[in-house]
Design a protein around this motif. Sequence first.
Motif, short mmCIF file in Angstrom:
data_model
loop_
_atom_site.label_atom_id
_atom_site.label_comp_id
_atom_site.label_asym_id
_atom_site.label_seq_id
_atom_site.Cartn_x
_atom_site.Cartn_y
_atom_site.Cartn_z
N ARG A 1 13.21 -6.30 12.83
CA ARG A 1 12.16 -6.15 13.85
C ARG A 1 11.00 -5.35 13.29
O ARG A 1 11.15 -4.57 12.35
CB ARG A 1 12.71 -5.46 15.09
CG ARG A 1 13.84 -6.22 15.77
CD ARG A 1 14.57 -5.32 16.75
NE ARG A 1 13.77 -5.02 17.92
CZ ARG A 1 13.95 -3.96 18.70
NH1 ARG A 1 14.88 -3.06 18.40
NH2 ARG A 1 13.20 -3.76 19.76
N ALA A 2 9.83 -5.55 13.89
CA ALA A 2 8.67 -4.72 13.54
C ALA A 2 8.90 -3.30 14.05
O ALA A 2 9.82 -3.04 14.84
CB ALA A 2 7.42 -5.32 14.16
N ARG A 3 8.05 -2.37 13.61
CA ARG A 3 8.21 -0.99 14.07
C ARG A 3 6.84 -0.36 14.33
O ARG A 3 5.92 -0.48 13.50
CB ARG A 3 8.97 -0.16 13.03
CG ARG A 3 9.17 1.31 13.48
CD ARG A 3 10.10 2.03 12.53
NE ARG A 3 11.42 1.38 12.53
CZ ARG A 3 12.37 1.67 11.65
NH1 ARG A 3 12.17 2.59 10.73
NH2 ARG A 3 13.54 1.05 11.71
N TYR A 4 6.75 0.30 15.46
CA TYR A 4 5.59 1.14 15.77
C TYR A 4 5.98 2.57 15.48
O TYR A 4 6.98 3.08 16.02
CB TYR A 4 5.16 0.99 17.23
CG TYR A 4 4.18 2.04 17.67
CD1 TYR A 4 2.85 2.00 17.26
CD2 TYR A 4 4.59 3.13 18.45
CE1 TYR A 4 1.96 2.99 17.64
CE2 TYR A 4 3.70 4.12 18.84
CZ TYR A 4 2.39 4.05 18.43
OH TYR A 4 1.51 5.04 18.79
N ILE A 5 5.20 3.27 14.65
CA ILE A 5 5.44 4.67 14.31
C ILE A 5 4.22 5.46 14.76
O ILE A 5 3.11 5.25 14.25
CB ILE A 5 5.67 4.85 12.79
CG1 ILE A 5 6.82 3.96 12.30
CG2 ILE A 5 5.94 6.31 12.45
CD1 ILE A 5 6.99 3.94 10.79
N SER B 1 10.45 -2.10 17.52
CA SER B 1 11.11 -0.83 17.79
C SER B 1 10.09 0.30 17.69
O SER B 1 9.01 0.12 17.10
CB SER B 1 12.26 -0.60 16.81
OG SER B 1 11.78 -0.54 15.48
N VAL B 2 10.44 1.44 18.26
CA VAL B 2 9.50 2.57 18.32
C VAL B 2 10.12 3.78 17.64
O VAL B 2 11.28 4.11 17.86
CB VAL B 2 9.16 2.92 19.79
CG1 VAL B 2 8.31 4.18 19.85
CG2 VAL B 2 8.44 1.75 20.45
N GLU B 3 9.30 4.44 16.81
CA GLU B 3 9.71 5.68 16.14
C GLU B 3 8.65 6.75 16.45
O GLU B 3 7.54 6.68 15.90
CB GLU B 3 9.83 5.47 14.64
CG GLU B 3 10.26 6.70 13.86
CD GLU B 3 10.35 6.45 12.38
OE1 GLU B 3 9.99 7.35 11.59
OE2 GLU B 3 10.77 5.33 11.99
N PRO B 4 8.95 7.70 17.30
CA PRO B 4 7.95 8.71 17.65
C PRO B 4 7.51 9.52 16.44
O PRO B 4 8.32 9.87 15.58
CB PRO B 4 8.68 9.59 18.66
CG PRO B 4 9.80 8.75 19.17
CD PRO B 4 10.21 7.90 18.02
N ALA B 5 6.21 9.78 16.35
CA ALA B 5 5.66 10.58 15.25
C ALA B 5 4.29 11.08 15.66
O ALA B 5 3.61 10.50 16.52
CB ALA B 5 5.57 9.75 13.98
N GLY C 1 -1.21 6.17 14.97
CA GLY C 1 -0.10 5.24 15.02
C GLY C 1 -0.17 4.21 13.90
O GLY C 1 -1.24 3.91 13.35
N ARG C 2 1.01 3.65 13.55
CA ARG C 2 1.11 2.58 12.55
C ARG C 2 2.01 1.49 13.11
O ARG C 2 3.07 1.78 13.66
CB ARG C 2 1.70 3.08 11.24
CG ARG C 2 0.80 4.02 10.44
CD ARG C 2 1.49 4.40 9.14
NE ARG C 2 2.67 5.24 9.38
CZ ARG C 2 3.75 5.25 8.62
NH1 ARG C 2 3.85 4.43 7.59
NH2 ARG C 2 4.76 6.05 8.90
N LEU C 3 1.58 0.26 12.94
CA LEU C 3 2.40 -0.88 13.33
C LEU C 3 2.80 -1.62 12.06
O LEU C 3 1.95 -2.15 11.34
CB LEU C 3 1.61 -1.81 14.27
CG LEU C 3 2.34 -3.05 14.78
CD1 LEU C 3 3.57 -2.65 15.60
CD2 LEU C 3 1.40 -3.93 15.61
N ILE C 4 4.10 -1.63 11.77
CA ILE C 4 4.62 -2.24 10.54
C ILE C 4 5.26 -3.57 10.88
O ILE C 4 6.13 -3.66 11.75
CB ILE C 4 5.67 -1.32 9.86
CG1 ILE C 4 5.16 0.12 9.75
CG2 ILE C 4 6.07 -1.89 8.50
CD1 ILE C 4 3.95 0.27 8.88
N ARG C 5 4.84 -4.62 10.20
CA ARG C 5 5.42 -5.94 10.41
C ARG C 5 6.85 -5.99 9.87
O ARG C 5 7.24 -5.15 9.05
CB ARG C 5 4.57 -7.02 9.71
CG ARG C 5 3.13 -7.01 10.12
CD ARG C 5 2.30 -8.16 9.59
NE ARG C 5 2.67 -8.72 8.30
CZ ARG C 5 2.00 -9.70 7.69
NH1 ARG C 5 0.91 -10.21 8.27
NH2 ARG C 5 2.38 -10.17 6.53
#
Length: 470
Positions: free
Chosen positions: A414-418, A433-437, A441-445
């Motif tokens: 899955r992609a990830r939003y950090i 999926s989401v990774e708090p930071a 923000g960064r959106l990784i494909r």
Amino acid sequence: MADVTVLVVGGGPVGLFLAAELRLGGVRPWVVERLEKPDQSKSDDDRGLTARTMQTLDLRGLGGPVRAMTEAALRRLAASTGEEPKDLAELMASLGMADFKGDFATLPLIDHDGRLQDLAPPLMVMQGEFERLLESRVAVRRGVEVVGVEAGEDEVTAVFADGTRATAEWLVGCDGGRSVVRREAGFDFPGTEPSMLARVGVVTYADELPLEPGMHRLPGGILAIAPAPTPSMTIEFDPERFDRNEVLTAAEFEASLRRVSGHDIAVTAIEQPMRITDNARQSSTYRRGRVLLAGDAAHVHSPIGGQGLNLGLQDAANLGWKLALVARGVATDELLDTYTTERYPVGAQVLRDSRAESALLRTDPQTEALRGVLGDVLREPQAARTLLELSHGLRIRYGDIGTFDPDVQLLDGRARYIGPLTDVVVPWADRVSVEPADGPGRLIRPDGYLAWTGTDPDGLRAALSRWFGA
């Protein structure tokens, strides 16, 4: 055969990796392979995996097992010399490869002053072991040969050699340089004819060899000569046309050997014979309607430089998640147009570099002089770094911001939003999926490349819609 969502034609590494990516994306593909069992002639072949390919495999947790395979093989080699290295770095040093980073047209790329320590040579793996690792993630239906492809607006029908047929919503040809899918689906394949011809085999010689075993650059071409069971090779330039369907014989190898070496060397037998050329071709598009191409089906070039498998695996990484989203109906098929847009330039650059290597292999006086000049240039760390980063795929970039993020692991595909928590991502929770930071923000494909960065929620929402469906 029952109707399927995605049919992958070709059970080699590219087809297997693509199928594994589709499964992660929520699609259960069917993989068909014409061979009844893996090609044993290729199972022990070394394949070099470049830095970007290893980073891609790391995304899915495959990098560790691949490195373990390589380390085991190197330890067996080191053990034959009586060495007992502690780790992979010491192992490479014990084999005299601590400073060797790669080559370009056999010109060595050496770390003379320690400024290339962050770059490693391609990781060598046995193709058979690598295929078994990938096949542990997907099933392959062997002995199923595709002889025809009938593409419609809403489906694709594959015709098999036994007369049966299967209908799929999507079909991907990963069936190699002589792709049946590419031909039957009407893809073009422009390019350049061979400028060199290599003949390779495990050769039995009638008499003692007049030349020392090893590589020789001679006026007639290039010769790598060795007693069995080590393979020998001749390379001649500007070859005459030959029948690809005819098997390389001992007599043909002997004639080439005599032309290149200038000696009347007699050959009594040849095993594992093959011909290799620098034929370089690339389809102008990797998609025609519901049919797509990946790997050698989309592009072929000289194996010198070891780019082919890497290029194909990265095709699969780019295509897999996109096709899965479209096949599931959560994204439109316009997403698939970005596959050609992003991957075609990468393939074109590899073909350019491959043609350059072929030109630099020539043994005429002018090319020898050019190799001497280039050898001096490549002693400069930045010059060597440029070629190494190109050959390792480390300069691949998709769009203005689409750099690869080597610090993430996306085991679930899955992609990830950090970044800071936001409700914007919630509607895409099944795909992202989401990774708090803290910070922007960064959106990784899913393939590890950056799709968006910043603080603007409207920009994030637009990127989510563009890449992952409405």
